[in-house]
Write an enzyme that holds these catalytic residues in place. Structure first.
Site, mmCIF file in Angstrom:
data_model
loop_
_atom_site.group_PDB
_atom_site.id
_atom_site.type_symbol
_atom_site.label_atom_id
_atom_site.label_comp_id
_atom_site.label_asym_id
_atom_site.label_seq_id
_atom_site.Cartn_x
_atom_site.Cartn_y
_atom_site.Cartn_z
ATOM 1 N N ARG A 181 0.830 -1.207 0.000
ATOM 2 C CA ARG A 181 0.000 0.000 0.000
ATOM 3 C C ARG A 181 0.865 1.257 0.000
ATOM 4 O O ARG A 181 0.507 2.271 -0.620
ATOM 5 C CB ARG A 181 -0.953 0.001 1.192
ATOM 6 N N HIS B 108 2.087 1.604 -3.513
ATOM 7 C CA HIS B 108 0.962 2.004 -4.362
ATOM 8 C C HIS B 108 0.645 3.478 -4.179
ATOM 9 O O HIS B 108 0.420 4.208 -5.157
ATOM 10 C CB HIS B 108 -0.261 1.141 -4.030
#
Length: 212
Positions: free
Chosen positions: A37, A40
């Site tokens: 995450r 990302h």
């Protein structure tokens, strides 16, 4: 639009597939949720090399969330990025104390930043909480000072302030000198509110889906 993926779930699956192709280190399944995450959110696969997760960091965060602990943030931007609906399912709330009317005057009187004063004035809320610092290195320094007292020690510190004055040094202090304190950080100058919120949200999603 021809040639573009427009299905949200497919976009996420493809993003994670690409990210996993860049990974160089061994992570546990739960740590990977935080790492992927972060990459990302930043769009930067090289971030992996400076992500640090304390051996008890994930477990301490999940336990706190499942007990309804609050998420305390240094700035409203971090608080805004927290998955508050899912956090509420666990009995928690996201809080930022910068709007406390005492903060400005007290910061001036003490000769410290407002982010430090906001935490100091509400230090009783830190005990057992998850504290997410995404903007102010001085806030991280204040948290580390308050964490010396068991009555104001957080369960987990997500310390990811960004910048060129004190950010690197405050995170080095967290990671090198406070190994007794469960933490997640990104070493160096990189960081910021989106990354701090991203780390917390990864834990929230894990806690919501985990069998208690």
């Amino acid at each position: 639009m021809k040639g573009f993926i427009t299905d949200p779930l497919e976009i996420e699956r493809e993003s994670m597939r690409i990210i996993h192709g860049y990974l160089q280190q061994e992570w546990t399944e739960q740590e990977l949720k935080v790492v992927e995450r972060c990459i990302h959110t930043s769009g930067d696969p090289t971030l992996e090399s400076v992500i640090r997760i304390h051996p008890q960091g994930i477990e301490a965060g999940l336990k706190a969330l499942q007990q309804g602990a609050p998420v305390i943030t240094d700035v409203e931007m971090v608080r805004a990025g927290i998955a508050k609906k899912q956090l509420a399912q666990l009995g928690g709330v996201a809080e930022c104390f910068l709007s406390d009317p005492r903060v400005a005057d007290q910061a001036a009187q003490w000769g410290i930043t407002r982010s430090m004063a906001a935490l100091r004035l509400n230090k009783e809320r830190l005990k057992g909480a998850i504290v997410a610092i995404g903007n102010a290195p001085t806030a991280l320094l204040e948290v580390l000072e308050l964490a010396q007292d068991p009555e104001t020690r957080p369960a987990l510190v997500v310390g990811i302030p960004v910048g060129f004055v004190g950010a690197r040094e405050s995170k080095d202090l967290l990671w090198d000198e406070h190994q007794e304190l469960p933490s997640i950080t990104i070493l160096g100058n990189r960081g910021g509110s989106p990354l701090a919120a991203t780390c917390v949200n990864a834990l929230i999603y894990l806690a919501v889906n985990r069998e208690i």
